[in-house]
Design a protein around this motif. Sequence first.
Motif, short mmCIF file in Angstrom:
data_model
loop_
_atom_site.label_atom_id
_atom_site.label_comp_id
_atom_site.label_asym_id
_atom_site.label_seq_id
_atom_site.Cartn_x
_atom_site.Cartn_y
_atom_site.Cartn_z
N SER A 171 0.83 -1.20 0.00
CA SER A 171 0.00 0.00 0.00
C SER A 171 0.87 1.25 0.00
N LEU B 103 -2.66 -1.98 -3.46
CA LEU B 103 -3.82 -1.13 -3.16
C LEU B 103 -3.79 0.23 -3.84
N ASP C 201 -9.53 1.13 4.23
CA ASP C 201 -9.35 0.10 3.20
C ASP C 201 -8.14 -0.76 3.51
N LEU C 202 -7.07 -0.10 3.96
CA LEU C 202 -5.84 -0.82 4.28
C LEU C 202 -6.09 -1.81 5.42
N THR D 108 -4.14 5.31 -0.39
CA THR D 108 -5.07 4.30 0.13
C THR D 108 -5.73 4.79 1.41
#
Lengths: 210, 380
Positions: free
Chosen positions: A95, A123, A131-132, A127
């Motif tokens: 990410s 990702l 979401d991570l 990000t």
Amino acid sequence: MEKRLYKNYIDALVSGDRRVCQEVVDQLLQEDTPVLDIYVHVFQQSMYDVGRMWEDGVISVAVEHMATAITERLLAMVYPRIFQADHIGRSAVISCAPTELHQIGARMVADAFELSGWDGYFLGANTPEDDLFSMVNDKNPDILAVSVSLPRSLGVVFPLLDRLQHAFPRQNIIVGGQALADGAVRTELKASGVRYLSSLEELRQLLATF
Amino acid sequence: MNSTGTHNFDSYLQRHGGILHFTLDREGVVIETNRYTRDFLGEDTAGRQFTDLLVDFSGRFSLSEAIKDPDKPWRLDITSAQGWPHTFNVHFYGNDTSISVFGESDQKYDALLQENLIQLNTEFSNMSRDLQKKTAELEKLNELKNRFIGTAAHDLRNPIGAIRNLAEVLLEDISGTLDLEHAEILTMIGTASGSVLTLLDDLLTIARIESGKLELRLGPHDIVDFVRDSIRMNRIFATKRGVVVRFDRFEDFPKVVFDRSKIDQVMNNLLSNAIKYSPAGGEVVVSVFRSGDYVTVSVQDDGPGIPGAERERLFKPFSRTSNPVPEGESSTGLGLAIARNIVVGHLGEIGITNAEGHGSVFYFSLPLNRPEGDTPSQPS
């Protein structure tokens, strides 16, 4: 890699001549140049050089964006080789830091995982933290890699790493990117228990012994 | 600005200025341009109509209107030498002999465009990466599936073959001692195991082809003799079903290079299907003819025809038409998929068209001038 060939490539890259860049990559692929070498000596090196040219005022930010866009498209030329690797049952989530818009380094890291037979879940830029966290929760990766390109992203990265370590205490976390090249920052990282990798080659060595 | 200043500014505009500058005659023909304009347009536009340089689909721009008010900017799109339209805010100053045109790049929109293009490129690149990763994963899974099917079909083939053979042996050896019901059961065992054997053979062939292992033994053959032999082989089946097979027309051909046993499989598939789906008393017509650099073999049946929407998918594995399989017949749904792969492997073409009136025409074409040692092409 031949100096003359690299000069052709970087000259074409900053002049927006995508065709010449493609020809150089194509030639390297035809010559069976190892993929990681193309990544390190062409894509990574040229992005570093473009960044330096921008910092020195040799090129405008528009040219830097154009060179990045061309490089992103060129990466796709190498994908048929990258994704051929047999998977070994390990996975990584890669990410960019929240607010970090420079994603190409992280993408190359994701590809380097794939080359070593890992599943590299990438990702993308900027990000969102939620979401991570949800990706790490879902995929339960063997390694979480966070990329930080611009120093201004450092302000959000350290608190983010703290929260990640708190939420996933057993998670292996590595970080990399140009923003972390500074010695003082690396000392701070060391204290936090997060591993810093300075290059794709270091990542390859880590994965070979993981 | 004094006259020296004006002169310097004009000189700067001509040589270094980052804005477009055209001098037009009163008819709108370009007389002169500055360096930036020539760099942007990639050529000297002197002698061309100014309006020809614009991307003006609506035709809303009028030069005579534009010079009425020099303070009014016109937002005009002009295509660069690279073929991209760029937006400029353009002012027009007219006098009795000429018109001066100054165009400044619409930086706000240019910046917006740049940001959006970069964002789109990034998203596209990420999607392309995901797609390629998933494609590679699917290819690996497909290969695994083919290996699994190949192994399973191969390992099942021997025991099923043994069951069919033993059923036949039993029927022959002890048929006199069996009652009708037991004899019928043995016959059913033989027929069912025979069907399974056909399915296993088809699965093995499909798995081999999909793994890129279509091996062709190419050699020169007389295509007309070959088709005649195929018809002869299928005549017993046709007679049994009360269908007439007619070799309608053919011409003389040079030898055609193909794998006889593989194309025989294709021919048998098309012929047996045509016979199977034609009614008793019906007719199947086979033709061989030239179509450009190809020789085409067509098989026309007397059946119900194939609905248009079903034709394309008919050549995919396990697809069938909506027409019911005739009584007493079976279908694995793999025959046409195998036929397609074999024909494509020969660099040929296979298809289906509607026959006039009723029925269908299945055809396949093979190249007439293919060298004998040519490498087979792997079907996609």
